[in-house]
Design an enzyme around this catalytic site. Structure first.
Site, PDB file in Angstrom:
ATOM      1  N   THR A   3       0.826  -1.207   0.000  1.00 26.70           N
ATOM      2  CA  THR A   3       0.000   0.000   0.000  1.00 26.70           C
ATOM      3  C   THR A   3       0.859   1.255   0.000  1.00 26.70           C
ATOM      4  O   THR A   3       0.566   2.214  -0.720  1.00 26.70           O
ATOM      5  CB  THR A   3      -0.927   0.006   1.224  1.00 26.70           C
ATOM      6  N   TYR A  49     -12.988  -4.410  -0.719  1.00 28.57           N
ATOM      7  CA  TYR A  49     -14.190  -4.038  -1.462  1.00 28.57           C
ATOM      8  C   TYR A  49     -15.217  -5.172  -1.564  1.00 28.57           C
ATOM      9  O   TYR A  49     -16.399  -4.962  -1.283  1.00 28.57           O
ATOM     10  CB  TYR A  49     -13.857  -3.504  -2.868  1.00 28.57           C
ATOM     11  N   TYR A 100      -1.766  -9.863   5.322  1.00 21.74           N
ATOM     12  CA  TYR A 100      -1.843  -8.464   5.736  1.00 21.74           C
ATOM     13  C   TYR A 100      -3.280  -8.165   6.149  1.00 21.74           C
ATOM     14  O   TYR A 100      -4.182  -8.116   5.310  1.00 21.74           O
ATOM     15  CB  TYR A 100      -1.394  -7.575   4.575  1.00 21.74           C
ATOM     16  N   ARG A 103      -8.725  -0.412   5.794  1.00 19.66           N
ATOM     17  CA  ARG A 103      -8.686  -0.258   4.334  1.00 19.66           C
ATOM     18  C   ARG A 103      -9.519  -1.308   3.611  1.00 19.66           C
ATOM     19  O   ARG A 103     -10.021  -1.060   2.518  1.00 19.66           O
ATOM     20  CB  ARG A 103      -7.241  -0.331   3.824  1.00 19.66           C
ATOM     21  N   LYS A 129       0.928  -9.423   9.006  1.00 19.07           N
ATOM     22  CA  LYS A 129       1.129  -8.001   9.268  1.00 19.07           C
ATOM     23  C   LYS A 129      -0.138  -7.535   9.945  1.00 19.07           C
ATOM     24  O   LYS A 129      -1.193  -7.421   9.324  1.00 19.07           O
ATOM     25  CB  LYS A 129       1.384  -7.228   7.971  1.00 19.07           C
ATOM     26  N   ILE A 134       6.569  -3.992  10.048  1.00 21.56           N
ATOM     27  CA  ILE A 134       6.641  -3.584   8.647  1.00 21.56           C
ATOM     28  C   ILE A 134       6.329  -2.104   8.663  1.00 21.56           C
ATOM     29  O   ILE A 134       5.188  -1.696   8.869  1.00 21.56           O
ATOM     30  CB  ILE A 134       5.681  -4.400   7.765  1.00 21.56           C
TER      31      ILE A 134
END
Length: 293
Positions: free
Chosen positions: A46, A109, A135, A140, A163, A205
């Site tokens: 990202t 989404y 992740y 998000r 992550k 990270i």
């Protein structure tokens, strides 16, 4: 245990004046980051503006960074998306570039249920021999990979870590409790690296490592060697920077900071836009206070 490093930098993608990927600048940045405390790099995540990079740009970026890094550090390729078949294809192609592992973001989404998440990650992992890091960033993706799902995924041999970007330390603690002892839990939030270490995390990270990699490495080392007070002081010192880097959508602020410090990272592709004058002044003040500017 798979060793990918304690401090992995989520690397920005440098662009030229026409907003084309600047592969030479990416190689320079990769080398700079490894020379300033990072153990490895996450490329086309990202922070690297992955949503606006084409498949071919990503693959060329992987090749360029692997070439620059050599054996100096690890290179983790961001190959996950909301499309399982597309993620499998990119992961297979990424493996051919010589990367050391892949980062697989939770599908965004389309908001799959937990069984869909499990089958998505399992299908990608089974298509590659590379170690894979899941992740989990609900802010998000609008979906949380539950502890139960992650425990199931941890049984897949090459799903080696997560992550963790939920901001939920109780969830991270439960993950540590219920996953194998060699499962890698990385903080996905610089401000929560130290707390996450305390509940079983192995490192971070990081976005801030573009600027203060040695300090973050020192904080992690101090904590792991039992000097919690030193780690806490470093964490407090980095607090203003960690906050400043997220006053606007990442990677707007970190790319601005890199440019202020003379790194060749260029602009941002739409729909991301440049930082405002007020945001830049906040950033300059923080960088000056840290002696970076």
């Amino acid at each position: 245990m798979v060793k990918l490093g304690k401090l992995l930098t989520a690397m920005v993608t440098p662009f030229d004046q026409d907003l084309q990927v600047n592969y030479a600048a990416a190689q320079d940045l990769a080398t700079r980051l490894l020379d300033s405390g990072s153990d490895g790099l996450v490329v086309a995540g990202t922070t690297g503006e992955s949503p606006t990079l084409t498949k071919q740009e990503k693959l060329q970026l992987f090749r360029a960074v692997v070439e620059a890094v050599g054996s100096k550090g690890t290179v983790i390729a961001g190959t996950g998306s909301y499309d399982t078949a597309e993620s499998i294809e990119l992961t297979k192609e990424a493996e051919k570039t010589g990367v050391d592992g892949v980062l697989l973001v939770a599908p965004y989404y389309n908001k799959p249920p937990q069984e869909g998440l499990y089958r998505h990650f399992k299908a990608i992992a089974q298509a590659t021999s590379l170690p894979a890091i899941v992740y989990n960033i609900p802010s998000r993706t609008n979906v949380n990979v539950s502890v139960e799902t992650m425990v199931r995924l941890a049984e897949i041999p090459n799903i080696v870590g997560i992550k963790e970007s939920t901001g939920n330390l109780a969830q991270a603690s439960e993950l540590f409790e219920k996953t194998p002892s060699d499962f890698l839990i990385y903080s996905g939030d610089d401000s929560l690296t130290l707390p996450l270490l305390s509940v079983g995390g192995v490192g971070v990270i990081s976005v801030a490592a573009h600027l203060v990699g040695r300090k973050i490495q020192a904080m992690i080392s101090a904590y792991l060697h039992g000097d919690v007070s030193v780690a806490a002081r470093i964490n407090a010192e980095l607090g203003p920077l960690n906050r400043a880097l997220f006053i606007n959508t990442n990677p707007i602020m970190v790319k601005s900071a890199c440019n202020l410090l003379g790194f060749r990272t260029g602009g941002l592709r739409l729909p991301l836009v440049e930082a405002s004058p007020k945001e830049l002044e906040i950033l300059r003040e923080v960088l000056r206070d840290l002696g970076l500017l």
